[in-house]
Design a protein around this motif. Sequence first.
Motif, short mmCIF file in Angstrom:
data_model
loop_
_atom_site.label_atom_id
_atom_site.label_comp_id
_atom_site.label_asym_id
_atom_site.label_seq_id
_atom_site.Cartn_x
_atom_site.Cartn_y
_atom_site.Cartn_z
N THR A 82 8.18 13.08 -0.67
CA THR A 82 7.45 13.00 -1.94
C THR A 82 7.55 11.56 -2.46
O THR A 82 8.36 10.78 -1.96
N ASP A 83 6.70 11.22 -3.43
CA ASP A 83 6.65 9.83 -3.89
C ASP A 83 8.00 9.36 -4.43
O ASP A 83 8.65 10.08 -5.19
N ASN A 84 8.38 8.15 -4.03
CA ASN A 84 9.67 7.60 -4.45
C ASN A 84 9.65 6.08 -4.32
O ASN A 84 8.74 5.52 -3.71
N SER A 137 3.61 2.82 2.84
CA SER A 137 4.99 3.05 2.40
C SER A 137 5.48 4.44 2.81
O SER A 137 6.64 4.61 3.19
N HIS A 138 4.58 5.43 2.74
CA HIS A 138 4.94 6.79 3.18
C HIS A 138 5.34 6.79 4.66
O HIS A 138 6.09 7.65 5.11
N VAL A 139 4.78 5.86 5.43
CA VAL A 139 5.13 5.75 6.85
C VAL A 139 6.46 5.00 7.00
O VAL A 139 7.38 5.46 7.69
N ASN A 178 0.83 -1.20 0.00
CA ASN A 178 0.00 0.00 0.00
C ASN A 178 0.87 1.26 0.00
O ASN A 178 1.79 1.40 0.81
N HIS A 179 0.53 2.17 -0.91
CA HIS A 179 1.28 3.41 -1.05
C HIS A 179 1.33 4.22 0.27
O HIS A 179 2.36 4.79 0.62
N LEU A 180 0.21 4.25 0.98
CA LEU A 180 0.16 5.08 2.20
C LEU A 180 1.05 4.52 3.30
O LEU A 180 1.79 5.26 3.96
N VAL A 229 0.12 13.71 4.16
CA VAL A 229 -0.44 14.85 3.44
C VAL A 229 0.27 15.03 2.11
O VAL A 229 1.47 15.27 2.08
N SER A 230 -0.50 14.87 1.02
CA SER A 230 0.13 15.02 -0.30
C SER A 230 -0.90 15.53 -1.27
O SER A 230 -2.00 15.94 -0.87
N GLY A 231 -0.57 15.47 -2.57
CA GLY A 231 -1.51 15.94 -3.58
C GLY A 231 -2.72 15.03 -3.69
O GLY A 231 -3.78 15.43 -4.15
N GLY A 232 -2.56 13.80 -3.27
CA GLY A 232 -3.64 12.83 -3.43
C GLY A 232 -4.27 12.38 -2.12
O GLY A 232 -5.35 11.80 -2.11
N HIS A 233 -3.60 12.60 -1.00
CA HIS A 233 -4.17 12.12 0.26
C HIS A 233 -3.91 13.05 1.43
O HIS A 233 -2.96 13.80 1.46
N SER A 234 -4.83 12.99 2.39
CA SER A 234 -4.66 13.68 3.68
C SER A 234 -5.28 12.75 4.69
O SER A 234 -6.51 12.68 4.77
#
Length: 351
Positions: free
Chosen positions: A312-314, A116-118, A112-114, A137-142
């Motif tokens: 940011t996404d990576n 992964s941000h964690v 899951n992308h979210l 918090v990003s362009g696609g999610h909060s």
Amino acid sequence: MSEPLVLGIETSCDETGVGIVRGHTLLADAVASSVDEHARFGGVVPEVASRAHLEAMVPTIERACETAGIALHDVDAVAVTNGPGLAGALLVGVAAAKALALGLGKPIYGVNHLASHVAVDQLEHGPLPEPCVAMLVSGGHSSLLRVSDVTGQDGGVDPMGQTIDDAAGEAFDKVARLLGLPFPGGPYIDKAAREGDSVFIDFPRGLTSRRDLERHRFDFSFSGLKTAVARWVEAKERAGEPVPVKDVAASFQEAVCDVLVRKALDAASSEGIEDLLIGGGVAANSRLRFLAEERAEKLGIRVRVPRPGLCTDNGAMVAALGAEMVARGRTPSSLDLPADSSLPVTEVLAG
Ligand code: KG4
Ligand code: ZN
């Protein structure tokens, strides 16, 4: 056995990311962005993004391997974002990861992308404090998440709140456009705001009234704020007066950051949690970082924010979560795992 070497692929939006990690150590983080191709449309165009991923995929994998000083067959596992995100864009990454896993005879983890941000924060600050509250918090999610196990085991990633309309980054991008600043607007607003007056205009703080808090204590709303900025700017223009861009940017940014930080700290306090993690593109915002640290300190809450390049996404974030899956002995995904554009945040690992 040494720590697992994991290659991660991210294509959920406009960044083609390929990261390579060994355990918690970042070896390579190659990113090719199609952001310039979307700029004239003022937002990401899905078809353009998918095509750009196709073109960038192989060169980005090669670049990552070269930076890490590894050969593809050294990789122990492949991880890939399988959602949420743009359907066509996700498909390119998932197909590439499947081809790699099959060709190399290595396990695949659809993640899951979210989450992964964690997980990415481990690459910078070491093992995640679990439980923690994560604000993405990003362009696609909060969203506000309670994370007790970042691999998602036993409800380990639990949503506490989210935006009910625009994402935080989307609000930055739309307001930047109103002010005639380039896309993506977040960094430009951040910069303009540094020379502006944050109390020049008292913009509304979404979902913070007593009544709203009853139903939406940990949810966000930014569309009313965006409209308020638009009305304010229009009124100035109608009156033939110049728009004080720096002051509007600073006042808008203050309204967003104030609400984000207030709600994130309330979420942590309400759960008795002492660690707050902030991720996603908007976490690069200088005022957000400052406010979060200043207010958290008073409450005895620790704040962890990865450096901007990891916010940011990576691909490194996907590799980081994949490595955690391997380390915690999770069962790999099946080779027919789907790309799911609306994957719920609770589904961290594909079956
Ligand atoms: O995480 P990300 O790269 O991609 C998405 O998943 O959306 O986030 C991009 C978003 C954009 O909306 C951009 O304007 C915002 O993050 N952003 C910022 C800053 N840097 C990027 N917003 C506010 N302040 C910044 N410094
Ligand atoms: Zn993201």
